[in-house]
Design an enzyme around this catalytic site. Sequence first.
Site, PDB file in Angstrom:
ATOM      1  N   ASN A 172       0.746  -0.943  -0.177  1.00 40.63           N
ATOM      2  CA  ASN A 172      -0.036   0.209  -0.036  1.00 40.63           C
ATOM      3  C   ASN A 172       0.880   1.314  -0.053  1.00 40.63           C
ATOM      4  O   ASN A 172       1.710   1.644   1.137  1.00 40.63           O
ATOM      5  CB  ASN A 172      -0.800  -0.079   1.182  1.00 40.63           C
ATOM      6  CG  ASN A 172      -1.625   1.279   1.337  1.00 40.63           C
ATOM      7  OD1 ASN A 172      -2.099   2.059   0.417  1.00 40.63           O
ATOM      8  ND2 ASN A 172      -2.432   1.448   2.713  1.00 40.63           N
TER       9      ASN A 172
ATOM     10  N   HIS B 263      -9.637   0.811   5.056  1.00 42.10           N
ATOM     11  CA  HIS B 263      -8.215   0.961   5.914  1.00 42.10           C
ATOM     12  C   HIS B 263      -8.415   1.885   6.848  1.00 42.10           C
ATOM     13  O   HIS B 263      -9.121   3.007   6.837  1.00 42.10           O
ATOM     14  CB  HIS B 263      -7.293   1.651   4.669  1.00 42.10           C
ATOM     15  CG  HIS B 263      -5.787   1.749   5.352  1.00 42.10           C
ATOM     16  ND1 HIS B 263      -5.209   2.670   6.126  1.00 42.10           N
ATOM     17  CD2 HIS B 263      -4.726   0.705   4.851  1.00 42.10           C
ATOM     18  CE1 HIS B 263      -3.967   2.369   6.435  1.00 42.10           C
ATOM     19  NE2 HIS B 263      -3.635   1.126   5.961  1.00 42.10           N
TER      20      HIS B 263
HETATM   21  C1  PEP Z   1      -0.512   0.001   5.906  1.00 41.72           C
HETATM   22  O1  PEP Z   1      -0.752   1.153   5.258  1.00 41.72           O
HETATM   23  O2  PEP Z   1      -1.597  -0.644   5.888  1.00 41.72           O
HETATM   24  C2  PEP Z   1       0.471  -0.301   6.829  1.00 41.72           C
HETATM   25  C3  PEP Z   1       0.261  -1.424   7.297  1.00 41.72           C
HETATM   26  O3  PEP Z   1       1.397   0.596   6.720  1.00 41.72           O
HETATM   27  P1  PEP Z   1       2.796   0.326   7.543  1.00 41.72           P
HETATM   28  O4  PEP Z   1       3.392  -0.774   6.930  1.00 41.72           O
HETATM   29  O5  PEP Z   1       3.459   1.462   7.314  1.00 41.72           O
HETATM   30  O6  PEP Z   1       2.736   0.231   9.125  1.00 41.72           O
END
Ligand code: PEP
Length: 257
Positions: free
Chosen positions: A9, A94
Site C-alpha cells: 500500500n 483502511h
Molecule cells: C498500511 O498502510 O496498511 C500499513 C500497514 O502501513 P505500515 O506498513 O507503514 O505500518
Amino acid sequence: MRVPVIAGNWKMNTTVSEAIKLVNEMCAQLDKITSVDKIICPPFTSLAPVRELIKGSSIKLGAQNLYFEEKGAYTGEISPVMLADLCEFVIIGHSERRQYFNETGEIVNKKIQAALGVGLKPILCIGERLEENEAGRTEEVVTEQLCSSLTGINYPRGWLVAYEPVWAIGTGKAATGKQANETIGFIRHNIAKLYGKEITQDLRILYGGSVTAENATEFMNQPEIDGALVGGASLKADQFLSIVKQTSEIKGRLSRK
Ligand code: PEP
C-alpha cells in the site's frame, strides 16, 4: 495450502515518475517469484502507467479506495467502474480512511458491494485502536467491524482480509507474530461462522502494521498468517522484494513439513 500474498500500500506517496521508477526497480525480480501473489497499490494517478509497466508479469494491481456510486456529481471521487478497467483489487476500510475520512462500517459495506458488483476483489482492512487493545477489546472490535462490513453480502470470492492493528500502522511498533496469529485465527473462525467453514478455507488473511524486511520472518512463520499488507516498506524496492522472497522461502518450507 493457501498461496501467500504480499500487498504493498503506497498510500499518498509517489508522483507518476517516482511510481514508474519504483516499479522498474523491482518488477523483473518480483515477477520471478511465482509462489507468492504480489499486489501493488499505487495512488490513483499512477494506476494507468503502472498497469502498462506490469502488463504480462505476475504482479497484480490494486487501488487504495473507491466511492460506492457508479457515476455522477461526486466531484473528486473515483467510481468502481473506473477502477474495474484498471485493476483487480481495491483496499477498503483502511484505518486511515476510517480515522481521517470518517468511514463507518456502513460506508465500508457499501464500498464492498460496489467493488464486488464490478468484479473488483476487496482487500478488507480491520483492526483495533490502541485503547481498545489495552482494554482487551480486540476480538469484540474486529467482530463488529466484520459484521458491519459484510451485512447482506454473499461470500466475496477472491477477496482478502487484512488484520491491521491501528496502533501498529506506520508507527514502527509491530504486533508480535503470536498476537497477530491469534487474532487472525479468531477472524478466520468468525468468518467461517458467517459463511461456513468450507468456503472460508481458501480465504487469505494478511497481517499489516510496520512489517519490514527485518521482522517479516516472525509473521510469515505463523500458520494463520497468509501474507502481509505492507505500507512504508513497500516504497523501498529492496525491502519489498526481500519481504516477498522471505515469504516464498518460509511458506514453501512450512508447506513441505
Ligand atoms: C498500511 O498502510 O496498511 C500499513 C500497514 O502501513 P505500515 O506498513 O507503514 O505500518
